[in-house]
Design an enzyme around this catalytic site. Structure first.
Site, PDB file in Angstrom:
ATOM      1  N   CYS A 113       0.966  -1.078  -0.011  1.00 41.10           N
ATOM      2  CA  CYS A 113       0.050  -0.087   0.012  1.00 41.10           C
ATOM      3  C   CYS A 113       0.870   1.155   0.007  1.00 41.10           C
ATOM      4  CB  CYS A 113      -0.802  -0.046   1.303  1.00 41.10           C
ATOM      5  SG  CYS A 113      -2.026  -1.500   1.339  1.00 41.10           S
ATOM      6  N   HIS A 252      -3.401   6.860   2.958  1.00 43.76           N
ATOM      7  CA  HIS A 252      -3.549   5.625   2.251  1.00 43.76           C
ATOM      8  C   HIS A 252      -5.031   5.374   2.732  1.00 43.76           C
ATOM      9  CE1 HIS A 252      -3.888   1.523   1.049  1.00 43.76           C
ATOM     10  NE2 HIS A 252      -3.803   1.137   2.190  1.00 43.76           N
ATOM     11  N   ASN A 282     -10.032  -0.372  -0.114  1.00 43.14           N
ATOM     12  CA  ASN A 282      -8.490  -0.175  -0.267  1.00 43.14           C
ATOM     13  C   ASN A 282      -7.942  -0.586  -1.614  1.00 43.14           C
ATOM     14  OD1 ASN A 282      -5.716  -0.671   0.274  1.00 43.14           O
ATOM     15  ND2 ASN A 282      -6.116  -1.780   2.164  1.00 43.14           N
TER      16      ASN A 282
HETATM   17  O1  UT7 Z   1      -3.753  -1.518   3.285  1.00 44.91           O
HETATM   18  C1  UT7 Z   1      -2.895  -2.341   4.462  1.00 44.91           C
HETATM   19  C2  UT7 Z   1      -3.496  -1.774   5.764  1.00 44.91           C
HETATM   20  N1  UT7 Z   1      -5.133  -2.608   6.036  1.00 44.91           N
HETATM   21  C3  UT7 Z   1      -5.279  -2.230   7.257  1.00 44.91           C
HETATM   22  O2  UT7 Z   1      -4.645  -1.308   7.922  1.00 44.91           O
HETATM   23  C4  UT7 Z   1      -6.511  -2.947   7.636  1.00 44.91           C
HETATM   24  C5  UT7 Z   1      -6.550  -2.658   9.162  1.00 44.91           C
HETATM   25  N2  UT7 Z   1      -7.646  -3.231   9.957  1.00 44.91           N
HETATM   26  C6  UT7 Z   1      -8.962  -2.993   9.819  1.00 44.91           C
HETATM   27  O3  UT7 Z   1      -9.107  -2.210   9.104  1.00 44.91           O
HETATM   28  C7  UT7 Z   1      -9.775  -3.570  10.811  1.00 44.91           C
HETATM   29  O4  UT7 Z   1      -9.107  -4.316  11.818  1.00 44.91           O
HETATM   30  C8  UT7 Z   1     -10.944  -4.412  10.296  1.00 44.91           C
HETATM   31  C9  UT7 Z   1     -11.803  -3.470   9.285  1.00 44.91           C
HETATM   32  C10 UT7 Z   1     -10.296  -5.537   8.996  1.00 44.91           C
HETATM   33  C11 UT7 Z   1     -11.658  -5.142  11.235  1.00 44.91           C
HETATM   34  O5  UT7 Z   1     -12.451  -4.180  12.120  1.00 44.91           O
HETATM   35  P1  UT7 Z   1     -12.214  -4.469  13.532  1.00 44.91           P
HETATM   36  O6  UT7 Z   1     -13.014  -3.605  14.279  1.00 44.91           O
HETATM   37  O7  UT7 Z   1     -10.823  -4.575  14.036  1.00 44.91           O
HETATM   38  O8  UT7 Z   1     -13.247  -5.910  13.789  1.00 44.91           O
HETATM   39  P2  UT7 Z   1     -12.537  -7.198  14.166  1.00 44.91           P
HETATM   40  O9  UT7 Z   1     -11.692  -7.947  13.490  1.00 44.91           O
HETATM   41  O10 UT7 Z   1     -12.080  -7.085  15.873  1.00 44.91           O
HETATM   42  O11 UT7 Z   1     -13.820  -8.219  14.128  1.00 44.91           O
HETATM   43  C12 UT7 Z   1     -15.055  -8.050  15.200  1.00 44.91           C
HETATM   44  C13 UT7 Z   1     -16.076  -8.883  14.782  1.00 44.91           C
HETATM   45  C14 UT7 Z   1     -15.821 -10.395  14.845  1.00 44.91           C
HETATM   46  O12 UT7 Z   1     -16.604 -11.055  15.446  1.00 44.91           O
HETATM   47  P3  UT7 Z   1     -16.504 -11.443  16.957  1.00 44.91           P
HETATM   48  O13 UT7 Z   1     -15.277 -12.263  17.038  1.00 44.91           O
HETATM   49  O14 UT7 Z   1     -16.516 -10.297  17.909  1.00 44.91           O
HETATM   50  O15 UT7 Z   1     -17.674 -12.255  17.006  1.00 44.91           O
HETATM   51  C15 UT7 Z   1     -15.374 -10.843  13.505  1.00 44.91           C
HETATM   52  O16 UT7 Z   1     -15.494 -12.135  13.235  1.00 44.91           O
HETATM   53  O17 UT7 Z   1     -16.644  -8.741  13.531  1.00 44.91           O
HETATM   54  C16 UT7 Z   1     -16.617 -10.069  12.921  1.00 44.91           C
HETATM   55  N3  UT7 Z   1     -16.394  -9.741  11.432  1.00 44.91           N
HETATM   56  C17 UT7 Z   1     -17.520  -9.438  10.620  1.00 44.91           C
HETATM   57  N4  UT7 Z   1     -18.655  -9.435  10.692  1.00 44.91           N
HETATM   58  C18 UT7 Z   1     -19.520  -8.803   9.929  1.00 44.91           C
HETATM   59  C19 UT7 Z   1     -15.210  -9.650  10.794  1.00 44.91           C
HETATM   60  N5  UT7 Z   1     -15.391  -9.055   9.605  1.00 44.91           N
HETATM   61  C20 UT7 Z   1     -16.591  -9.215   9.403  1.00 44.91           C
HETATM   62  C21 UT7 Z   1     -17.563  -8.732   8.423  1.00 44.91           C
HETATM   63  N6  UT7 Z   1     -18.913  -8.639   8.583  1.00 44.91           N
HETATM   64  N7  UT7 Z   1     -17.433  -8.443   7.042  1.00 44.91           N
END
Ligand code: UT7
Length: 326
Positions: A113, A252, A282
């Protein structure tokens, strides 16, 4: 000759739109979850066989025209991509052939990225050293080909696109400073485990879906915020520019919440941050490239403005540069 300036910008987004509502039909997700956790509403998806060099070609044609030069005037083409047309030759060489830019030297940069920002910094230094005169830098990605469409934690985040910039020498203004950094010890936070020389493509790799993106989202989120702030502050310090003197930040576009947190830590109001991730998601190296082009097209950047580019990605890598727009 003191620095380099950008004299032409272009972008290309594939026609197919994939909305959050479309994704609701593909994986167990909701528009509400995707919007509130990432800020993304839709993304573009390239057609089958529409490769990184094809997207790059369309963006580059516009950038070259706006620069007022001909493709033959280019003496270097740098393409930043993690989704090359093929393992080799470089996507830059394919692009050279499409453009008929026969006088250019060509190579690719792999910095995920942060690739477009790394490309710009390289181009700036090639110009300052006198080695090259007119340089095309492109960020082009068909990330949909690395996306596991069965993995809801990653497939909702990415999109395809390309952005291009033409650089040439300037006696005043232009690139003022840059800062870059990497931490290879954190490579497993965001990577594609299979398909390279470590785990060559095989039935096992495909069956285990190792040829797709794997990401530890939470860890990445924290590191992204921290390093984007560190690299922005370092580049601003080198340029002797105060935060209040920045006219526009082009970050980014990985996650709206990452950008909000970076802006807060840099004490910058959101009206000084350019955002387009709700429409494109992204796009890895193409994100800052397309955002810079759109910011200019929408007249958010004008002559004399101080622009900060700030990027972060797999590697881990991060980088930023300060430009005085002329
Ligand atoms: O370009 C390179 C850089 N990329 C990044 O910097 C990405 C960085 N990370 C992020 O943007 C975020 O961490 C995400 C958007 C990927 C995820 O957001 P989050 O607030 O960190 O969510 P999480 O991973 O902690 O997941 C929370 C919950 C989980 O369920 P439980 O375990 O709490 O029951 C996931 O299983 O959300 C669930 N989950 C979803 N639910 C519905 C994960 N993906 C999804 C989804 N739809 N697509």
């Amino acid at each position: 000759m003191k620095s380099a300036k950008i004299i032409g910008l272009g972008k290309y987004l594939p026609a197919k739109r994939l909305t959050n509502f479309d994704l609701e039909k593909m994986v167990n997700t909701t528009d509400e979850w995707i919007r509130t956790r990432s800020g993304i509403k839709e993304r573009r998806i390239a057609a089958y066989g529409e490769a990184a060099s094809h997207l790059a070609y369309k963006a580059s044609k516009i950038a070259i025209k706006r620069a007022g030069i001909k493709a033959e005037d280019l003496d270097l083409i740098i393409v930043a991509t993690v989704t090359p047309d093929s393992t080799f030759p470089s996507t830059a060489c394919y692009l050279q052939s499409h453009l008929k830019a026969k006088n250019a030297t060509c190579f690719d940069i792999s910095a995920a990225c942060a690739g477009f920002v790394y490309g710009l910094i390289n181009a700036w230094h090639f110009i300052v050293s006198g080695m090259h005169k007119n340089i095309l830098v492109v960020g082009s990605e068909v990330i949909s080909t690395l996306t596991d469409w069965k993995d809801r934690s990653t497939c909702v985040l990415f999109g395809d696109g390309a952005g291009a910039a033409v650089l040439t020498a300037t006696k005043s203004g232009g690139f003022l400073s840059s800062h870059t950094g990497s931490d290879g010890s954190q490579s497993d936070i965001l990577f594609v485990p299979g398909g390279g020389s470590r785990k060559p493509i095989s039935k096992e790799v495909v069956d285990k879906r190792l040829h797709f993106i794997r990401m530890k989202g939470n860890e990445l989120f924290r590191t992204a915020v921290r390093t984007m702030v560190v690299t922005a502050k370092a580049a601003l310090k080198k340029a002797k520019i105060k935060t209040k003197d920045i006219d526009l930040v082009v970050p980014h576009q990985a996650n709206k919440r990452i950008i909000d947190a970076v802006a807060k830590r840099l004490k910058l109001p959101m009206n000084k941050i350019f955002l387009n991730l709700s429409r494109y998601g992204n796009m890895s190296s193409a994100s800052t490239a397309v955002a810079l082009c759109e910011a200019w097209e929408k007249k958010r950047i004008k002559k004399g403005d101080i622009v900060l580019l700030d990027a972060f990605g797999a590697g881990l890598v991060w980088g930023s540069c300060v430009i005085k727009w002329i």
